[in-house]
Design an enzyme around this catalytic site. Structure first.
Site, PDB file in Angstrom:
ATOM      1  N   ASP A 100      -7.836  -1.016   8.453  1.00  0.00           N
ATOM      2  CA  ASP A 100      -8.710  -1.933   7.739  1.00  0.00           C
ATOM      3  C   ASP A 100     -10.150  -1.655   8.175  1.00  0.00           C
ATOM      4  O   ASP A 100     -10.573  -0.503   8.157  1.00  0.00           O
ATOM      5  CB  ASP A 100      -8.264  -3.382   7.994  1.00  0.00           C
ATOM      6  CG  ASP A 100      -9.108  -4.415   7.274  1.00  0.00           C
ATOM      7  OD1 ASP A 100      -8.995  -4.521   6.044  1.00  0.00           O
ATOM      8  OD2 ASP A 100      -9.896  -5.124   7.939  1.00  0.00           O
ATOM      9  N   HIS A 300      -1.213  -4.299   2.710  1.00  0.00           N
ATOM     10  CA  HIS A 300      -2.407  -3.961   3.485  1.00  0.00           C
ATOM     11  C   HIS A 300      -2.170  -3.854   4.990  1.00  0.00           C
ATOM     12  O   HIS A 300      -2.867  -3.121   5.676  1.00  0.00           O
ATOM     13  CB  HIS A 300      -3.479  -5.016   3.217  1.00  0.00           C
ATOM     14  CG  HIS A 300      -4.769  -4.766   3.920  1.00  0.00           C
ATOM     15  ND1 HIS A 300      -5.533  -3.639   3.691  1.00  0.00           N
ATOM     16  CD2 HIS A 300      -5.430  -5.474   4.871  1.00  0.00           C
ATOM     17  CE1 HIS A 300      -6.609  -3.677   4.454  1.00  0.00           C
ATOM     18  NE2 HIS A 300      -6.569  -4.769   5.192  1.00  0.00           N
TER      19      HIS A 300
END
Length: 322
Positions: A100, A300
């Site tokens: 991320d 994610h």
């Protein structure tokens, strides 16, 4: 649990979870996470003959938490990474892995200090080179100017995003983690308008996906109850500052072994619909891309949703670059 050390990174005191001996592998987390997001990888990487180290980015957990937005610029965060790496392994360059926001942090650490790092892997966010314009310009054109909600636009104003997250830390984390996970329903909160709060339309599932246990969530809740959200969210408030700092590296490529891992249900990996082939984009900016791995059905939270698969991809790559 690994050993915790507080490392003087030069500009900040950074908490690092450390296990094992051997070449240094430094792992950098994203939002809203902590060193703990690497809990499944630390032990196996250490067992493979490395010093596995996972840091709390400044603003998180046990690391320093400056009170100014500018303290969370990419320039400062890459300096922290370099400082931690040098403190833990002063005699040789380190290997970096980021997820991320941690991925841009490690990509740009390697770009700005190529002598300090020998290989870099990114999870969820591909390397796209030195930007031609600030990301704020991009999301305003794609979302805000059309009256559409985009979470990074919501994060720009200091105050309301922090208040929303801190009012119910557990509920915020459950909804945010589920929203970006591989299990989220298609189209969740897709019709939101600019100006809506982040949590509007997000779902808190009755049963959370098994990859995040109640004990895992308890740990994160404790970390963010202690740290608050100003530092973590302020990372999103530095796009213009980051753009200006990165221009000095225009034309430079990453000339070291790189690796990219993502999930096909991760909006960040797919550039929120703008990047058809993250690997092809990366090859324009790196000289030694050794793999692009796309995990079917993965959202994610790559190394948490698919810990065994991610670890099985990382360790052979680490051995190949050690």
């Amino acid at each position: 649990m690994p050993e915790f050390r507080t490392v003087d990174a030069g500009q900040a005191q950074i908490r690092v979870a450390v296990e094992g001996e051997g070449p240094l592998v430094l792992m950098v987390h994203g939002f809203p996470e902590s060193w703990y997001s690497w809990r499944h990888q630390i032990g196996p990487i250490a067992a493979a003959g490395f010093t596995a180290a996972a840091m709390d980015v400044r603003g998180y957990g046990g690391s320093d938490k400056p009170g100014e937005v500018a303290a969370y610029s990419m320039e400062n965060l890459t300096a922290d990474v370099a400082g931690v790496a040098k403190a833990l392994q002063p005699e040789a360059p380190a290997i970096l892995i980021g997820h991320d926001w941690g991925a841009p942090i490690v990509w740009n650490s390697s770009l700005s200090r190529p002598e300090a790092f020998k290989a870099t892997a990114g999870l969820s966010v591909a390397y796209s080179g030195v930007p031609n314009r600030p990301f704020t310009d991009i999301f305003r054109e794609a979302f805000t100017d059309k009256g559409l909600f985009f979470y990074q636009a919501w994060f720009q104003e200091v105050g309301p995003p922090e208040a929303e997250a801190e009012a119910d830390v557990r509920g915020f984390l459950r909804k945010f983690y589920y929203w970006a996970s591989g299990e989220r329903p298609a189209g969740m909160a897709a019709e939101k308008k600019h100006g809506a709060p982040l949590l509007e339309g997000l779902i808190d599932p009755e049963v959370f996906p098994a990859w995040l246990t109640p004990a895992d969530l308890d740990y994160y809740v404790g970390e963010f109850t202690g740290s608050g959200f100003f530092g973590p969210i302020s990372r999103y408030r530095n796009h213009e500052r980051d753009f200006e700092w990165l221009q000095q590296f225009k034309g430079r490529k990453l000339e070291m072994p790189t690796l990219l891992i993502g999930g096909d249900r991760d909006p960040a990996f797919n550039g929120f619909g703008r990047i058809a082939d993250p690997g092809a984009m990366m090859r324009q900016h790196v000289t030694d891309l050794r793999g692009v791995h796309v995990l079917p059905g993965c959202g994610h939270w790559t190394q948490q949703e698919r810990p065994a698969e991610v670890t099985a991809l990382l360790i052979p790559w680490l051995k190949s670059v050690r």
